[in-house]
Design a protein around this motif. Structure first.
Motif, short mmCIF file in Angstrom:
data_model
loop_
_atom_site.label_atom_id
_atom_site.label_comp_id
_atom_site.label_asym_id
_atom_site.label_seq_id
_atom_site.Cartn_x
_atom_site.Cartn_y
_atom_site.Cartn_z
N THR A 53 39.32 82.01 40.17
CA THR A 53 39.94 83.12 40.89
C THR A 53 39.56 83.11 42.36
O THR A 53 40.31 83.61 43.20
CB THR A 53 39.53 84.46 40.26
OG1 THR A 53 38.09 84.53 40.22
CG2 THR A 53 40.07 84.59 38.84
N GLY A 54 38.40 82.53 42.70
CA GLY A 54 37.95 82.56 44.09
C GLY A 54 38.84 81.78 45.04
O GLY A 54 38.87 82.07 46.24
N LYS A 56 42.23 81.27 44.44
CA LYS A 56 43.65 81.58 44.25
C LYS A 56 44.29 82.07 45.54
O LYS A 56 45.44 81.71 45.86
CB LYS A 56 43.81 82.63 43.15
CG LYS A 56 45.27 82.96 42.86
CD LYS A 56 45.42 83.96 41.72
CE LYS A 56 46.88 84.29 41.49
NZ LYS A 56 47.05 85.28 40.38
N ARG A 57 43.58 82.90 46.31
CA ARG A 57 44.15 83.43 47.56
C ARG A 57 44.48 82.29 48.53
O ARG A 57 45.52 82.31 49.19
CB ARG A 57 43.16 84.40 48.20
CG ARG A 57 43.69 85.09 49.45
CD ARG A 57 42.70 86.09 49.99
NE ARG A 57 42.39 87.11 49.00
CZ ARG A 57 41.43 88.03 49.16
NH1 ARG A 57 40.70 88.04 50.25
NH2 ARG A 57 41.23 88.94 48.22
N LEU A 58 43.59 81.28 48.58
CA LEU A 58 43.85 80.13 49.44
C LEU A 58 45.09 79.38 48.99
O LEU A 58 45.93 78.99 49.81
CB LEU A 58 42.63 79.21 49.44
CG LEU A 58 42.76 77.89 50.21
CD1 LEU A 58 43.01 78.16 51.69
CD2 LEU A 58 41.50 77.05 50.02
N LEU A 60 47.68 80.54 47.36
CA LEU A 60 48.88 81.33 47.64
C LEU A 60 49.22 81.30 49.12
O LEU A 60 50.41 81.25 49.50
CB LEU A 60 48.67 82.77 47.17
CG LEU A 60 48.53 82.96 45.65
CD1 LEU A 60 48.28 84.42 45.31
CD2 LEU A 60 49.78 82.46 44.93
N SER A 61 48.20 81.31 49.98
CA SER A 61 48.47 81.25 51.42
C SER A 61 49.05 79.90 51.81
O SER A 61 49.92 79.81 52.68
CB SER A 61 47.20 81.54 52.21
OG SER A 61 46.25 80.49 52.06
N GLU A 62 48.58 78.83 51.16
CA GLU A 62 49.10 77.50 51.47
C GLU A 62 50.54 77.33 50.99
O GLU A 62 51.30 76.53 51.55
CB GLU A 62 48.22 76.43 50.82
CG GLU A 62 46.82 76.35 51.39
CD GLU A 62 46.80 75.93 52.86
OE1 GLU A 62 47.58 75.02 53.23
OE2 GLU A 62 46.02 76.52 53.62
N VAL A 76 47.53 76.86 40.71
CA VAL A 76 47.51 78.30 40.40
C VAL A 76 47.60 78.50 38.89
O VAL A 76 46.87 79.30 38.29
CB VAL A 76 48.64 79.06 41.12
CG1 VAL A 76 48.67 80.52 40.68
CG2 VAL A 76 48.47 78.98 42.63
N THR A 88 50.21 84.49 32.92
CA THR A 88 50.30 84.05 34.31
C THR A 88 50.39 82.53 34.39
O THR A 88 51.14 81.97 35.21
CB THR A 88 49.06 84.55 35.09
OG1 THR A 88 48.99 85.97 35.00
CG2 THR A 88 49.14 84.14 36.56
N TRP A 92 53.48 80.54 36.26
CA TRP A 92 53.28 79.61 37.36
C TRP A 92 53.57 78.17 36.93
O TRP A 92 54.02 77.34 37.73
CB TRP A 92 51.86 79.73 37.91
CG TRP A 92 51.72 80.88 38.85
CD1 TRP A 92 51.22 82.12 38.58
CD2 TRP A 92 52.11 80.91 40.24
NE1 TRP A 92 51.27 82.93 39.69
CE2 TRP A 92 51.81 82.21 40.73
CE3 TRP A 92 52.68 79.99 41.11
CZ2 TRP A 92 52.06 82.58 42.05
CZ3 TRP A 92 52.93 80.36 42.43
CH2 TRP A 92 52.62 81.64 42.89
#
Length: 511
Positions: A53-54, A56-58, A60-62, A76, A88, A92
């Motif tokens: 999970t740490g 995942k934000r990276l 999604l931004s990419e 993802v 999920t 995905w």
């Protein structure tokens, strides 16, 4: 970047993670081959370390950069699956497959398809899982070793799916190929996951020696990689093997150790280890502890947090715990949930667990004939699934409730043969004892006349003589400790004794 990738593949995950964070700090934002490789490699490393999970934000931004869409969406999905977010993962995964097809990313398609097969398996959509698995296997089997070496996660996921869909021979074949390629190419980061899958395939088909070897090797591989998640998974399957091959007390200690040393593990590993702890507690007479552990790790009475492919088995464990506690109403609900799981999946193994749980309920409600019929149905289902140890359990149960001595002896004989062939020595000896008892060894009458014990009372007297506690007897005979106490009180009266030691002495002398 090359060093980070080499370290990751070699299983030095923590070292690779440090370098990847440094690399990403130096690379400019926006689309680029190097940045895409760094992001996807970091996502894989974090996933293997048990913290998907740490990153995942990276990821999604990419995705907003438009570069390598399928690879990012795949990571993802893989992170969601490692974190047990299966809906999920399916969502995905479908997006990744669509993107890979549109981008002509042929090398990614088999990896994504295998992921979807496993994700659908965990989600409970067996038909969709089987369809994706068939597609993935066609691609895997056509691929040359050189090409497949770079896509080993596809063979890993296909093999695991085959384990859960009861294609055990195919699972062993694919996972063994994956193991050989991983070792030959130095891809140590995959070894533990592959070996755990092999251990389960061998365990469920009753190849206990092989299961033990794979479980031990999996634990060693996980320790070398430094992943709490993989180490906990490997420790969990080690306990599963021990439950069949060793003393329950030893399995309990191993399970407690696995749970206490989980560290940062947060995915499937903790649920496997905690589930095995519950099973070990039940077998050592701690029904309250077994029930509490299962409800905690499972997230409530329906066990929604336990993965779908094994949920029917855990619901059966919960049923036995509730019966041992005398809670027939809760046990009935657990059986119905197991039956519903079997109905949804259509898998023979699920039917086997549900039928054996139903047999226990029928026996508790005073219907031994119905219990024997349900146990026979369970044995047939497990036989169809190729799950020989569980099949032996079902025969053992049937033998314990059949009124016809000849039929009971035959059931114990089948259980004994299966346990022996699988290498489950403690259970082989147990089946042998029961077979001899039912065979009607002539016992001398007591000096003051014949002691008329019922078959159930003789079972309990024999177990008392063997040193079992009331809780252990209750577990083995699928009844509550209070019922055992009531039977034991009648045994005391009939034998004219006041202590368990006197029952043991009378049994050894014959009555």
């Amino acid at each position: 970047m090359r060093l980070a990738h080499t370290l990751a593949v070699a299983g030095q995950l923590n070292e690779s993670r440090e370098i990847l964070h440094e690399v990403l700090g130096r690379l400019p934002a926006g689309p680029g081959e190097q940045r895409l490789e760094a992001v996807t490699t970091l996502a894989m490393v974090e996933r293997l370390l048990g913290s998907p999970t740490g990153v995942k934000r990276l990821l999604l931004s990419e995705l907003g950069t438009g570069k390598g869409k399928a690879a990012l969406e795949l990571e993802v999905a893989a992170g969601a699956m490692r974190g047990s977010h299966f809906a999920t993962a399916v969502s995905w995964g479908e997006r990744a497959l669509e993107s890979a097809t549109a981008e002509n990313e042929h090398e990614l398609i088999s990896t994504i398809t295998a992921l979807l097969a496993l994700a659908h398996t965990f989600y409970g959509s067996t038909a969709e899982a089987a369809a994706h698995l068939d597609d993935a296997v066609r691609m895997i089997d056509r691929a040359q070793d050189k090409m497949l070496t770079g896509q080993l996660e596809s063979i890993l996921r296909a093999g695991w799916t085959e384990v859960f869909l009861e294609r055990h021979d195919d699972a062993v074949r694919h996972l063994t190929r994956g193991l050989e390629l991983a070792r030959a190419s130095g891809r140590s980061y995959l070894l533990a996951d592959i070996l755990v899958g092999l251990a389960y395939a061998c365990l469920w088909t009753g190849r206990l020696d092989e299961a033990t070897r794979h479980a031990d090797e999996a634990f060693e591989a996980a320790v070398l990689v430094g992943s709490d998640e993989l180490r906990t998974m490997a420790a969990g399957v080690g306990v599963a093997v021990l439950l069949w091959t060793g003393e329950p007390a030893n399995a309990l200690r191993a399970a407690e150790k696995a749970v206490s040393e989980m560290g940062s593990a947060a995915g499937r590993g903790p649920t496997i280890a905690a589930g095995m702890l519950a099973q070990a507690k039940l077998l050592t007479g701690d029904a309250p502890g077994a029930r509490s552990t299962l409800l905690d790790v499972g997230g409530g009475e329906t066990l929604p947090q336990l993965e779908f492919p094994t949920r029917a088995a855990w619901l059966r464990t919960l049923t036995h715990a509730e019966l041992a506690l005398g809670d027939l109403a809760s046990a009935e609900l657990s059986v119905q949930r197991a039956e519903m799981t079997a109905s949804v999946s259509g898998l023979n193994g699920h039917r086997g667990h549900a039928s054996l749980a139903r047999a226990a309920i029928l026996l508790a409600n005073g219907d031994p004939a119905g219990a024997a019929e349900a146990a026979a149905a369970s044995a047939s289902a497990f036989e169809a699934a190729g799950m020989r140890l569980y099949q032996a359990q079902a025969h053992m149960f049937a033998g314990s409730v059949l009124a016809d001595r000849t039929a009971a002896m035959a059931e114990f004989g089948r259980a004994k043969a299966l346990f022996g062939a699988c290498g489950a020595e403690p259970l082989f000896r147990q089946a042998e004892v029961h077979q001899r008892r039912v065979g009607g060894r002539t016992r001398k009458a007591a000096q003051d006349g014949s002691v008329q014990l019922s078959d159930r009372e003789r079972q309990i007297a024999e177990l008392v003589a063997a040193g079992h506690t009331n809780r252990q007897i209750a577990e083995q005979l699928f009844m509550s400790p209070k019922t055992v106490e009531a039977h034991l009180s009648r045994i005391f009266t009939k034998l004219g004794v006041k202590a368990r030691s006197a029952v043991a002495a009378a049994w050894s002398q014959g009555f």
